[in-house]
Motif scaffolding. Structure first.
Motif, mmCIF file in Angstrom:
data_model
loop_
_atom_site.group_PDB
_atom_site.id
_atom_site.type_symbol
_atom_site.label_atom_id
_atom_site.label_comp_id
_atom_site.label_asym_id
_atom_site.label_seq_id
_atom_site.Cartn_x
_atom_site.Cartn_y
_atom_site.Cartn_z
ATOM 1 N N LEU A 12 5.509 4.564 14.018
ATOM 2 C CA LEU A 12 4.428 3.848 13.669
ATOM 3 C C LEU A 12 4.358 2.605 13.923
ATOM 4 O O LEU A 12 4.755 1.882 15.050
ATOM 5 C CB LEU A 12 3.677 4.176 12.648
ATOM 6 N N GLU A 13 4.274 1.584 12.789
ATOM 7 C CA GLU A 13 4.638 0.327 12.888
ATOM 8 C C GLU A 13 5.873 -0.169 13.463
ATOM 9 O O GLU A 13 5.919 -1.310 14.136
ATOM 10 C CB GLU A 13 4.231 -0.292 11.363
ATOM 11 N N GLY A 14 6.846 0.554 13.054
ATOM 12 C CA GLY A 14 8.121 0.127 13.740
ATOM 13 C C GLY A 14 8.330 0.157 14.955
ATOM 14 O O GLY A 14 8.984 -0.660 15.609
ATOM 15 N N LYS A 15 7.523 0.990 15.854
ATOM 16 C CA LYS A 15 7.345 0.892 17.306
ATOM 17 C C LYS A 15 7.083 -0.458 17.835
ATOM 18 O O LYS A 15 7.614 -1.015 18.891
ATOM 19 C CB LYS A 15 6.647 1.923 17.788
ATOM 20 N N TYR A 16 5.910 -1.124 16.966
ATOM 21 C CA TYR A 16 5.384 -2.265 17.571
ATOM 22 C C TYR A 16 6.182 -3.408 16.862
ATOM 23 O O TYR A 16 5.784 -4.817 17.249
ATOM 24 C CB TYR A 16 4.045 -2.230 17.324
ATOM 25 N N ARG A 17 6.612 -3.308 15.644
ATOM 26 C CA ARG A 17 7.002 -4.266 14.678
ATOM 27 C C ARG A 17 8.976 -3.828 14.524
ATOM 28 O O ARG A 17 9.307 -3.836 13.518
ATOM 29 C CB ARG A 17 6.614 -4.653 13.722
ATOM 30 N N PRO A 18 9.662 -3.833 15.714
ATOM 31 C CA PRO A 18 10.943 -3.373 15.429
ATOM 32 C C PRO A 18 11.758 -4.520 14.489
ATOM 33 O O PRO A 18 11.750 -5.446 14.674
ATOM 34 C CB PRO A 18 11.699 -3.275 16.619
ATOM 35 N N GLY A 19 12.124 -3.763 13.666
ATOM 36 C CA GLY A 19 12.982 -4.463 12.601
ATOM 37 C C GLY A 19 12.260 -4.940 11.541
ATOM 38 O O GLY A 19 12.957 -5.303 10.384
ATOM 39 N N HIS A 20 11.179 -4.817 11.394
ATOM 40 C CA HIS A 20 10.214 -5.052 10.310
ATOM 41 C C HIS A 20 10.504 -4.554 8.939
ATOM 42 O O HIS A 20 10.766 -5.144 8.046
ATOM 43 C CB HIS A 20 8.675 -4.798 10.534
ATOM 44 N N PHE A 21 10.700 -3.077 9.358
ATOM 45 C CA PHE A 21 11.090 -2.241 7.889
ATOM 46 C C PHE A 21 12.374 -2.457 7.537
ATOM 47 O O PHE A 21 12.602 -2.282 6.188
ATOM 48 C CB PHE A 21 10.701 -0.912 8.378
ATOM 49 N N LYS A 22 13.317 -2.873 8.233
ATOM 50 C CA LYS A 22 14.739 -3.195 7.911
ATOM 51 C C LYS A 22 14.655 -4.653 7.009
ATOM 52 O O LYS A 22 15.282 -4.628 5.957
ATOM 53 C CB LYS A 22 15.603 -3.485 9.157
ATOM 54 N N GLY A 23 13.840 -5.352 7.144
ATOM 55 C CA GLY A 23 13.455 -6.485 6.409
ATOM 56 C C GLY A 23 12.841 -6.234 5.284
ATOM 57 O O GLY A 23 13.337 -6.885 4.072
ATOM 58 N N VAL A 24 12.019 -5.558 5.198
ATOM 59 C CA VAL A 24 11.295 -4.881 3.985
ATOM 60 C C VAL A 24 11.922 -4.199 2.933
ATOM 61 O O VAL A 24 12.332 -4.816 1.920
ATOM 62 C CB VAL A 24 10.095 -3.883 4.401
ATOM 63 N N ALA A 25 12.624 -3.143 3.490
ATOM 64 C CA ALA A 25 13.838 -2.304 2.662
ATOM 65 C C ALA A 25 14.768 -3.327 2.242
ATOM 66 O O ALA A 25 15.117 -3.239 0.913
ATOM 67 C CB ALA A 25 14.527 -1.402 3.539
ATOM 68 N N THR A 26 15.255 -4.336 2.735
ATOM 69 C CA THR A 26 16.316 -5.106 2.337
ATOM 70 C C THR A 26 15.857 -5.966 1.155
ATOM 71 O O THR A 26 16.404 -5.866 0.245
ATOM 72 C CB THR A 26 16.893 -6.187 3.609
ATOM 73 N N VAL A 27 14.528 -6.818 1.347
ATOM 74 C CA VAL A 27 14.384 -7.632 0.623
ATOM 75 C C VAL A 27 13.766 -6.891 -0.623
ATOM 76 O O VAL A 27 13.870 -7.286 -2.054
ATOM 77 C CB VAL A 27 13.004 -8.454 0.946
ATOM 78 N N VAL A 28 13.116 -5.504 -0.776
ATOM 79 C CA VAL A 28 12.707 -4.834 -1.914
ATOM 80 C C VAL A 28 14.001 -4.405 -2.695
ATOM 81 O O VAL A 28 13.925 -4.674 -3.825
ATOM 82 C CB VAL A 28 11.837 -3.883 -1.311
ATOM 83 N N LEU A 29 14.878 -3.994 -1.894
ATOM 84 C CA LEU A 29 16.380 -3.835 -2.707
ATOM 85 C C LEU A 29 16.907 -4.959 -3.500
ATOM 86 O O LEU A 29 17.100 -4.868 -4.619
ATOM 87 C CB LEU A 29 17.405 -3.008 -1.873
ATOM 88 N N LYS A 30 17.012 -6.187 -2.650
ATOM 89 C CA LYS A 30 17.201 -7.224 -3.228
ATOM 90 C C LYS A 30 16.291 -7.790 -4.836
ATOM 91 O O LYS A 30 17.127 -7.863 -5.468
ATOM 92 C CB LYS A 30 17.242 -8.444 -2.331
ATOM 93 N N LEU A 31 15.133 -7.638 -4.404
ATOM 94 C CA LEU A 31 14.179 -7.932 -5.663
ATOM 95 C C LEU A 31 14.667 -6.846 -6.724
ATOM 96 O O LEU A 31 14.331 -7.310 -8.006
ATOM 97 C CB LEU A 31 12.909 -7.705 -4.877
ATOM 98 N N PHE A 32 14.816 -5.557 -6.344
ATOM 99 C CA PHE A 32 14.894 -4.616 -7.661
ATOM 100 C C PHE A 32 16.239 -4.928 -8.341
ATOM 101 O O PHE A 32 16.339 -4.772 -9.369
ATOM 102 C CB PHE A 32 14.957 -3.390 -6.848
ATOM 103 N N ASN A 33 17.184 -5.494 -7.659
ATOM 104 C CA ASN A 33 18.573 -5.871 -8.198
ATOM 105 C C ASN A 33 18.321 -7.068 -8.983
ATOM 106 O O ASN A 33 19.020 -7.268 -9.853
ATOM 107 C CB ASN A 33 19.574 -5.872 -7.213
ATOM 108 N N ILE A 34 17.497 -7.782 -8.743
ATOM 109 C CA ILE A 34 17.270 -9.329 -9.435
ATOM 110 C C ILE A 34 16.240 -8.863 -10.483
ATOM 111 O O ILE A 34 16.511 -9.215 -11.461
ATOM 112 C CB ILE A 34 16.708 -10.214 -8.317
ATOM 113 N N CYS A 35 15.203 -8.155 -10.483
ATOM 114 C CA CYS A 35 13.973 -8.064 -11.485
ATOM 115 C C CYS A 35 14.175 -6.628 -12.138
ATOM 116 O O CYS A 35 13.598 -6.569 -13.371
ATOM 117 C CB CYS A 35 12.846 -8.257 -10.881
ATOM 118 N N LYS A 36 15.197 -5.882 -11.890
ATOM 119 C CA LYS A 36 15.587 -4.708 -12.560
ATOM 120 C C LYS A 36 14.338 -3.817 -13.136
ATOM 121 O O LYS A 36 14.371 -3.450 -14.391
ATOM 122 C CB LYS A 36 16.618 -5.178 -13.682
ATOM 123 N N PRO A 37 13.294 -3.529 -12.399
ATOM 124 C CA PRO A 37 12.150 -2.932 -12.949
ATOM 125 C C PRO A 37 12.540 -1.261 -13.285
ATOM 126 O O PRO A 37 13.318 -0.969 -12.693
ATOM 127 C CB PRO A 37 11.314 -3.041 -11.747
#
Ligand code: AMP
Length: 286
Positions: free
Chosen positions: A116-141
């Motif tokens: 879907l989006e990944g076809k038109y925005r290659p690399g986008h979800f890599k950035g999303v998954a990376t930042v969300v995992l980093k934020l989880f490790n920082i905010c520990k929800p």
């Protein structure tokens, strides 16, 4: 409400509350907040003892030709919206702190992030998954809140949590819309008043497709997609449909045999209004 700009203090605050037996709720955002973000904050406020919202325009999820520099930012406005919504802590790091010099580690959810989006925005979800995992490790929800508006993001993050055994529960909140049905988005600020009016057709086309699929077992996916595209482009001058996809909601595989399919159907699409790219979706059970 406090604003925390550095990583270590945010980790210490989150850890303090976890040790005190409090539930920590987290709402990641890129700021320029609207009612869609507020709905996530209110859901977190309802369920958790402590609510952390992050405001961070994440450079790694924008492609080089995308709107990272123009993305709307207004911290003071966001501050008051968070305060009003009952947020306890805003985490607002700098890109330098999040991705120091020589940054190397990324999370990639294979397959799912290329659809879907990944076809038109290659690399986008890599950035999303990376930042969300980093934020989880920082905010520990314990709980983290995401909007159904970004359906693929939700599917991908659920998979990340499962595959990497992350100790966090993902909560999904429904898409909040304008009165005319246009999904709220920070990027709607790029639209003219006329375009905002015309963009109502996106949600109308999704509703039309859902009704047709539920009513007519003989309809095929390609026909539905074409009808949606025609409806949008005919009703909204200057609009151009980039893609319409009809998939399952877990692995985002195309459903070609709509008649035989049983389960959750996700119809998602991206439409250009001039230079502005809007996404939306509808999810229903067949
Ligand atoms: P963003 O600031 O665009 O990265 O979005 C932050 C979070 O808000 C994501 O989980 C989005 O899915 C969610 N969100 C954005 N728009 C809406 C909306 N209209 N309704 C519900 N959630 C939304």
């Amino acid at each position: 409400m406090k604003v925390i700009r550095e990583i270590k203090p945010m980790q210490e605050i989150a850890e303090f509350f976890r040790r005190a037996g409090k539930t920590v709720g987290f709402v990641p955002t890129m700021g320029f907040l609207h009612e869609g973000h507020v709905a996530l904050m209110l859901a977190a406020r309802d369920e958790c003892d402590v609510v952390i919202a992050s405001i961070f325009v994440n450079p790694t999820q924008f492609l080089p030709n995308e709107d990272f520099a123009q993305y709307p930012r207004d911290f003071l406005r966001d501050f008051y919206i968070c305060k009003q919504a009952g947020v306890d802590y805003i985490f607002n790091p700098s890109a330098e702190d999040m991705y120091g010099e020589n940054y190397k580690t990324y999370v990639n959810v294979e397959d799912l992030s290329e659809k879907l989006e990944g076809k038109y925005r290659p690399g986008h979800f890599k950035g999303v998954a990376t930042v969300v995992l980093k934020l989880f490790n920082i905010c520990k929800p314990h709980y983290s809140y995401f909007g159904q508006k970004d359906a693929q993001q939700v599917s991908m993050l659920k998979k990340t949590v499962k595959d990497l055994n992350l100790d966090v529960t993902i909560r999904i909140c429904e898409t909040i819309r304008e009165d005319n049905g246009l999904a709220k988005s920070s990027r709607n600020t790029y639209l003219s008043e006329q375009q905002k009016e015309d963009a109502a057709v996106i949600n109308q086309s999704l509703q039309m497709a859902k009704e047709k699929i539920l009513a007519n077992n003989f309809i095929d996916a390609e026909t539905v997609k074409k009808e949606m595209k025609d409806m949008i482009e005919q009703k909204a001058a200057g609009s151009s449909v980039q893609y319409v996809a009809i998939t399952d909601n877990e692995l985002l595989n195309n459903i070609s045999d709509l008649k035989g399919f049983k389960g959750d159907v996700l119809i998602s699409l991206a439409v250009y209004f001039g230079k502005t790219r809007l996404i939306d979706n509808i999810l229903f059970t067949k």
